[in-house]
Write an enzyme that holds these catalytic residues in place. Structure first.
Site, short mmCIF file in Angstrom:
data_model
loop_
_atom_site.label_atom_id
_atom_site.label_comp_id
_atom_site.label_asym_id
_atom_site.label_seq_id
_atom_site.Cartn_x
_atom_site.Cartn_y
_atom_site.Cartn_z
N THR A 24 0.84 -1.20 0.00
CA THR A 24 0.00 0.00 0.00
C THR A 24 0.87 1.24 0.00
O THR A 24 1.75 1.39 0.85
CB THR A 24 -0.92 -0.01 1.25
OG1 THR A 24 -1.90 -1.03 1.09
CG2 THR A 24 -1.63 1.33 1.43
N HIS A 176 -6.90 -11.34 -2.30
CA HIS A 176 -6.41 -11.01 -0.95
C HIS A 176 -7.34 -11.63 0.10
O HIS A 176 -8.43 -11.14 0.34
CB HIS A 176 -6.36 -9.49 -0.79
CG HIS A 176 -5.55 -9.00 0.37
ND1 HIS A 176 -5.15 -9.81 1.41
CD2 HIS A 176 -5.05 -7.77 0.66
CE1 HIS A 176 -4.44 -9.09 2.28
NE2 HIS A 176 -4.37 -7.85 1.84
N ASN A 179 -4.57 -10.75 6.27
CA ASN A 179 -4.37 -9.49 7.01
C ASN A 179 -5.64 -8.85 7.56
O ASN A 179 -5.69 -7.64 7.76
CB ASN A 179 -3.61 -8.48 6.14
CG ASN A 179 -2.13 -8.83 6.06
OD1 ASN A 179 -1.62 -9.57 6.91
ND2 ASN A 179 -1.44 -8.32 5.05
N TYR A 181 -8.63 -8.42 6.26
CA TYR A 181 -9.58 -7.74 5.37
C TYR A 181 -10.77 -8.67 5.10
O TYR A 181 -10.85 -9.76 5.66
CB TYR A 181 -8.84 -7.24 4.11
CG TYR A 181 -7.81 -6.20 4.52
CD1 TYR A 181 -8.22 -4.96 5.02
CD2 TYR A 181 -6.45 -6.48 4.52
CE1 TYR A 181 -7.30 -4.03 5.47
CE2 TYR A 181 -5.51 -5.54 4.97
CZ TYR A 181 -5.96 -4.31 5.44
OH TYR A 181 -5.06 -3.39 5.91
N ASN A 236 -4.87 -6.26 12.46
CA ASN A 236 -6.30 -5.96 12.32
C ASN A 236 -7.17 -6.83 13.25
O ASN A 236 -8.31 -7.17 12.92
CB ASN A 236 -6.77 -6.08 10.86
CG ASN A 236 -6.39 -4.86 10.04
OD1 ASN A 236 -6.31 -3.75 10.56
ND2 ASN A 236 -6.15 -5.06 8.75
#
Ligand code: PHB
Length: 365
Positions: A24, A176, A179, A181, A236
């Site tokens: 990112t 993805h 992590n 998400y 997260n």
């Protein structure tokens, strides 16, 4: 050096096993989160990687969680990405797009109509933060649980994004599922407390991520699709009651589909962009999972050129990802081959901004 040897990835031949990690950088053109010439320059500078995985790219406006991250859901974004893939291909590189939906790691300022972010269940990620659309640091809100019809629509968003990625000239895509998400939120029991077909047992928790994967394979073919996973990762606010059983089952499902690679983040490096600390007490997930997977196994997580070479020699991985070292060393494979010194990275320029800390790191020659 094993790192410098070729690797077959489906019908592609990668020129080395040094993979640029998805990173990112929050530098898309505004408004519209559109990849621009600056981004094409950055990726083309790094085309000597065996493979580039792009920064996480939202499949819909609802899937965005941070300012400046690029999308792949508008015409303008597709044309923006075309300049990136063209620039990388002109330098002889290969590039996969990472397809991303952040789920609960968002803020209403990014959401269409300013609604709450969405998730499997209305459970907030503690100790996590993001930035509002106007770059103000903010805590993560308690999300709203998705309805089944919305889940089906997100599958369609991923499919459309996969179609757009093809149109934009990528060599393949990475889904993805890591992590913390959206897809990871469905996988893991700490964030998924649904009682319908999409939560509860492991078979039910993997359902939505696999529906997404099947839709993407349908567009690209299994040879051009990889998946990112982060078992035992705590970034997260993730947790699961039995990660070994969950990821064993998921990998079996991935084998059935014959996808071309898994990219797995070692939990010793679970802070993602946060810092450089490694947790030596974390389990080694390449030891736990590499041999279960039939395709190419790419490992990520705080590697140096030396530990990367060792991991390949010990058959803990088929290829290694570098993130921070690729930020500061556009010619990382050449530096590794010459055992040259690496440029240090400047963490303060990782996220947002323009050329500084992005396209201005020097090459050897
Ligand atoms: C981030 O934007 O901070 C980020 C994105 C994707 C990841 C990890 C971190 O997998």
């Amino acid at each position: 050096m094993k790192l410098l040897s070729e690797l077959k990835l489906g019908n592609l031949t990668l020129k080395n096993r040094i993979i640029m990690a998805p990173l990112t950088r929050m530098r898309s053109a505004q408004p519209g989160n559109i990849p621009q010439e600056l981004n094409a320059t950055y990726y083309a500078q790094r085309a000597s990687a065996g493979l580039i995985i792009t920064e996480a790219t939202q499949v819909s406006q609802q899937g965005q969680g941070y300012p400046g991250t690029p999308g792949i859901h508008s015409k303008e974004q597709v044309s923006g990405w075309k300049q990136v893939t063209k620039a990388v291909h002109e330098k002889g590189g290969k590039i996969f797009l990472q397809l991303w939906h952040v789920g609960r790691i968002s803020h209403s300022s990014h959401q269409p109509d300013g609604k709450l972010p969405v998730a499997p269940s209305a459970i907030a990620a503690k100790n996590s933060g993001t930035y509002t659309a106007d770059w103000k640091p903010t805590e993560i809100l308690t999300p709203r649980a998705l309805e089944v019809v919305e889940i089906k629509n997100i599958v369609k968003d991923f499919k459309m994004a996969a179609i757009n990625a093809k149109e934009a000239g990528f060599d393949g895509v990475e889904v993805h599922m890591a992590n913390g998400y959206l897809l990871d939120q469905f996988l893991q029991s700490g964030s998924n407390q649904r009682t319908d077909d999409y939560g509860g047992s492991i078979a039910d928790r993997v359902r939505f991520p696999l529906e997404v994967l099947d839709a993407v394979i349908n567009v690209w073919g299994k040879d051009k699709v990889g998946v990112r996973l982060s078992p035992y990762g705590t970034f997260n606010d993730m947790s699961d009651s039995d990660p070994k059983a969950l990821f064993d089952h998921l990998i079996e499902e991935l084998n059935k589909r014959g996808i071309v690679f898994i990219d797995m983040i070692e939990p010793r490096a679970t802070t993602a962009g946060g810092d450089d600390k490694l947790n030596d007490k974390a389990p080694c997930t390449s030891d736990l999972f590499k041999n279960k997977f039939n395709g190419v196994f790419i490992s990520a997580g705080g590697y140096t050129p030396e530990t990367a070479e060792q991991a390949l020699e010990q058959n803990k991985a088929d290829a290694i990802m570098f993130g921070r070292w690729f930020i500061s060393n556009p010619d990382l494979p050449e530096r590794i081959s010459k055992k040259a010194e690496l440029n240090k990275y400047d963490r303060s320029t990782f996220y947002g901004g323009q050329e500084k800390g992005y396209t201005d790191y020097p090459c050897l020659s």
